[in-house]
Design a protein around this motif. Structure first.
Motif, short mmCIF file in Angstrom:
data_model
loop_
_atom_site.label_atom_id
_atom_site.label_comp_id
_atom_site.label_asym_id
_atom_site.label_seq_id
_atom_site.Cartn_x
_atom_site.Cartn_y
_atom_site.Cartn_z
N SER A 7 0.83 -1.22 0.00
CA SER A 7 0.00 0.00 0.00
C SER A 7 0.85 1.25 0.00
N ASP A 8 1.89 1.27 0.82
CA ASP A 8 2.77 2.42 0.89
C ASP A 8 3.43 2.68 -0.46
N LEU A 11 0.88 4.06 -3.05
CA LEU A 11 0.57 5.47 -2.85
C LEU A 11 1.74 6.35 -3.30
N ARG A 12 2.96 5.94 -3.00
CA ARG A 12 4.12 6.72 -3.40
C ARG A 12 4.26 6.77 -4.93
N VAL A 84 -7.19 7.62 -1.08
CA VAL A 84 -6.27 6.68 -0.44
C VAL A 84 -6.99 5.36 -0.22
N VAL A 87 -7.01 3.12 -3.25
CA VAL A 87 -5.71 2.49 -3.48
C VAL A 87 -5.51 1.32 -2.52
N ILE A 135 -5.27 11.42 -4.06
CA ILE A 135 -3.92 11.42 -4.60
C ILE A 135 -3.50 12.85 -4.95
#
Length: 160
Positions: A7-8, A11-12, A84, A87, A135
């Motif tokens: 997930s991290d 998102l990045r 978020v 995602v 985002i």
């Protein structure tokens, strides 16, 4: 809530795509999509892992890919329309689950039934934050007011 590396990283990577799209004239999609290699380099994400994440995001219609020499990845829709929560669900499934079952489907006896309400309340609290942040917000480096306010509470920063 446990935020997975998947997930991290997702998102990045999306922040990078949104930034690239935002920095384009008139906010139009980039002529040349961002390659997975570039995304990985910019955010220090292992290439193989990133490819699997991008595949999950494509299935959820969050990103789109283009093949060829000028191929790569773009957002499939406006960054302001991708939350978020969208995602997290795309790469890791439901925001809250109990033994891989959605909280509304968990069945307890009458003495433990109140636990289901704890899980439902937890999901509602997470949704208030995760559905509020887009985002576009992340790419702009700011949070919606209500979410930002939560970060101002010094107790929120204390580990427990």
């Amino acid at each position: 809530m446990r935020v997975t590396a998947k997930s991290d990283y997702a998102l990045r990577a999306l922040v990078e795509l949104a930034t690239a799209q935002r920095d384009n004239p008139a906010g139009r999609p980039r002529e040349n999509p961002v390659s997975a290699e570039e995304l990985g380099r910019l955010q220090d994400i292992p290439h193989g892992f990133l490819q699997a994440i991008l595949s999950d995001l494509r299935r959820a219609e969050i990103v789109a890919s283009r093949r060829g020499k000028t191929g790569g990845w773009t957002l499939a829709r406006d960054a302001a329309e991708i939350t978020v929560a969208d995602v997290l669900r795309a790469v890791d499934g439901p925001l809250v689950s109990v033994y891989d079952v959605r909280p509304e489907a968990v069945d307890y006896n009458e003495r433990a039934a109140v636990l289901q309400h704890v899980w439902i309340a937890s999901r509602a609290a997470l949704r208030r934050v995760m559905d509020a942040v887009t985002i576009a917000d992340l790419a702009a480096g700011h949070l919606p007011g209500d979410v930002h306010e939560l970060t101002l509470d010094s107790d929120a920063w204390e580990p427990r």
